[in-house]
Design a protein around this motif. Structure first.
Motif, mmCIF file in Angstrom:
data_model
loop_
_atom_site.group_PDB
_atom_site.id
_atom_site.type_symbol
_atom_site.label_atom_id
_atom_site.label_comp_id
_atom_site.label_asym_id
_atom_site.label_seq_id
_atom_site.Cartn_x
_atom_site.Cartn_y
_atom_site.Cartn_z
ATOM 1 N N THR A 123 1.589 3.386 23.228
ATOM 2 C CA THR A 123 2.868 2.756 22.909
ATOM 3 C C THR A 123 4.010 3.435 23.663
ATOM 4 N N GLU A 124 4.002 4.767 23.677
ATOM 5 C CA GLU A 124 5.040 5.509 24.388
ATOM 6 C C GLU A 124 4.951 5.277 25.891
ATOM 7 N N PHE A 125 3.732 5.160 26.393
ATOM 8 C CA PHE A 125 3.538 4.897 27.818
ATOM 9 C C PHE A 125 4.169 3.562 28.205
ATOM 10 N N LEU A 126 3.905 2.526 27.420
ATOM 11 C CA LEU A 126 4.457 1.206 27.720
ATOM 12 C C LEU A 126 5.972 1.181 27.535
ATOM 13 N N ALA A 127 6.470 1.932 26.562
ATOM 14 C CA ALA A 127 7.920 1.990 26.353
ATOM 15 C C ALA A 127 8.609 2.619 27.562
ATOM 16 N N ALA A 136 11.017 16.295 16.641
ATOM 17 C CA ALA A 136 9.712 16.881 16.320
ATOM 18 C C ALA A 136 8.834 15.916 15.536
ATOM 19 N N ASP A 137 9.416 15.196 14.563
ATOM 20 C CA ASP A 137 8.616 14.259 13.774
ATOM 21 C C ASP A 137 8.138 13.079 14.608
ATOM 22 N N GLN A 138 8.915 12.688 15.606
ATOM 23 C CA GLN A 138 8.479 11.602 16.484
ATOM 24 C C GLN A 138 7.264 12.032 17.305
ATOM 25 N N LEU A 139 7.228 13.282 17.738
ATOM 26 C CA LEU A 139 6.059 13.802 18.433
ATOM 27 C C LEU A 139 4.842 13.770 17.518
ATOM 28 N N ARG A 140 5.045 14.144 16.272
ATOM 29 C CA ARG A 140 3.943 14.244 15.321
ATOM 30 C C ARG A 140 3.239 12.899 15.108
ATOM 31 N N HIS A 141 4.011 11.802 15.121
ATOM 32 C CA HIS A 141 3.456 10.506 14.748
ATOM 33 C C HIS A 141 3.372 9.505 15.901
ATOM 34 N N ARG A 188 2.689 -4.523 33.550
ATOM 35 C CA ARG A 188 2.284 -3.825 32.324
ATOM 36 C C ARG A 188 0.769 -3.826 32.184
ATOM 37 N N THR A 189 0.147 -4.976 32.467
ATOM 38 C CA THR A 189 -1.307 -5.074 32.354
ATOM 39 C C THR A 189 -1.994 -4.134 33.337
ATOM 40 N N LEU A 190 -1.507 -4.128 34.568
ATOM 41 C CA LEU A 190 -2.082 -3.256 35.587
ATOM 42 C C LEU A 190 -1.880 -1.790 35.218
ATOM 43 N N ALA A 191 -0.662 -1.440 34.803
ATOM 44 C CA ALA A 191 -0.353 -0.048 34.454
ATOM 45 C C ALA A 191 -1.204 0.424 33.289
ATOM 46 N N LEU A 192 -1.347 -0.420 32.282
ATOM 47 C CA LEU A 192 -2.153 -0.035 31.125
ATOM 48 C C LEU A 192 -3.628 0.072 31.502
ATOM 49 N N GLY A 193 -4.067 -0.754 32.450
ATOM 50 C CA GLY A 193 -5.448 -0.648 32.924
ATOM 51 C C GLY A 193 -5.713 0.694 33.583
ATOM 52 N N VAL A 194 -4.766 1.161 34.420
ATOM 53 C CA VAL A 194 -4.917 2.471 35.061
ATOM 54 C C VAL A 194 -4.850 3.578 34.014
ATOM 55 N N ALA A 208 8.023 0.332 43.832
ATOM 56 C CA ALA A 208 6.575 0.471 43.652
ATOM 57 C C ALA A 208 6.176 1.935 43.520
ATOM 58 N N SER A 209 6.817 2.813 44.290
ATOM 59 C CA SER A 209 6.504 4.245 44.229
ATOM 60 C C SER A 209 6.902 4.838 42.891
ATOM 61 N N ALA A 210 8.059 4.425 42.363
ATOM 62 C CA ALA A 210 8.503 4.932 41.062
ATOM 63 C C ALA A 210 7.508 4.540 39.970
ATOM 64 N N LEU A 211 7.058 3.299 40.007
ATOM 65 C CA LEU A 211 6.078 2.842 39.021
ATOM 66 C C LEU A 211 4.755 3.596 39.162
ATOM 67 N N LEU A 212 4.292 3.746 40.405
ATOM 68 C CA LEU A 212 3.022 4.429 40.643
ATOM 69 C C LEU A 212 3.083 5.881 40.177
ATOM 70 N N ASN A 213 4.168 6.571 40.511
ATOM 71 C CA ASN A 213 4.294 7.978 40.121
ATOM 72 C C ASN A 213 4.349 8.125 38.605
ATOM 73 N N TYR A 214 5.017 7.204 37.939
ATOM 74 C CA TYR A 214 5.073 7.252 36.474
ATOM 75 C C TYR A 214 3.681 7.037 35.875
ATOM 76 N N ILE A 215 2.973 6.025 36.366
ATOM 77 C CA ILE A 215 1.643 5.707 35.833
ATOM 78 C C ILE A 215 0.686 6.887 36.007
ATOM 79 N N LEU A 216 0.648 7.452 37.220
ATOM 80 C CA LEU A 216 -0.256 8.566 37.489
ATOM 81 C C LEU A 216 0.156 9.816 36.726
#
Length: 236
Positions: free
Chosen positions: A211-215, A201-206, A94-100, A148-156
């Motif tokens: 947070t969504e990236f980490l989820a 739609a309201d979830q997109l608005r707010h 999580r720390t690495l992914a959030l750093g990228v 590792a590839s699945a994680l990398l592709n998601y992060i990028l």
């Protein structure tokens, strides 16, 4: 008549590859990849293009060096701290992914460069660190590349899309206004053709991008750990 003492001229820092890369990063951050030329860089460094070519052979090498400098700093910051050393593999990922993610957000041109040169060191730095954490997580060897590839592709993918969205809507409106307009258009879609999109739609608005990236990252990590439980090295 008193003579004026001439102050010694300030000595310029010698031109080096590091100075060139740092200037290139600053230029990329402020004006984008299209503005990165050796002429513009020479003006910023108060030198001639020929002096830059002595250290860097071309724009592709310069872009790769600039990307590598940012990623190397980021991976050092996210993997050398005491808290990271004591973290679980999931927390380290999580720390690495959030750093990228944050690096791409701060330097939008990085996402394009990482996707453009998969065999170059900047991307390999990220992939290597992800792979080490996957190994520590206990994922069996045959599944480590896929995980590792699945994680990398998601992060990028998410990081790059977030940066692209920021560049697109910030030119004309704020993020809040952009999301509000988009969410309103979603809410007004045909209810028979787009029932799900209207409903969120309201979830997109707010929503918050980080947070969504980490989820989303946690969904992938949960899938990896559920499907590939750690191997018990102790013989039965």
């Amino acid at each position: 008549m008193a003579t004026r003492t001439r102050r010694p001229e300030r000595r310029e820092e010698p031109l080096s590859r590091q100075r060139i890369v740092e200037a290139a990063i600053a230029l990329l951050d402020t004006a984008g990849e299209g503005a990165l030329t050796f002429r513009a860089l020479a003006e910023r460094l108060a030198t001639g293009p020929g002096a830059i070519y002595w250290h860097v052979t071309g724009k592709d090498e310069l872009l790769n060096a600039a990307t590598d400098a940012v990623i190397a700093t980021m991976t050092a910051d996210t993997t050398s701290t005491t808290s990271t050393a004591a973290a679980t593999p999931q927390e380290a990922i999580r720390t690495l992914a959030l750093g990228v993610f944050d690096a791409i957000d701060a330097h939008p041109w990085i996402g394009t460069q990482l996707a453009r040169a998969p065999s170059q060191s900047p991307l390999l730095r990220v992939f290597e660190h992800l792979g080490r954490h996957i190994q520590t997580l206990g994922v069996p060897h045959p599944a480590q590349f896929t995980a590792a590839s699945a994680l990398l592709n998601y992060i990028l993918g998410v990081g790059g899309q977030n940066a692209a969205n920021a560049r697109g809507h910030h030119q004309h409106t704020s993020r809040t206004e952009f999301l509000d307009t988009t969410a309103t258009s979603w809410a007004n879609l045909d209810p028979d053709e787009y029932p799900f999109t209207r409903n969120v739609a309201d979830q997109l608005r707010h929503h918050d991008d980080r947070t969504e990236f980490l989820a989303g990252l946690d969904l992938i990590l949960t899938g990896i750990t559920t499907r590939h439980s750690p191997i018990d090295p102790t013989p039965s």
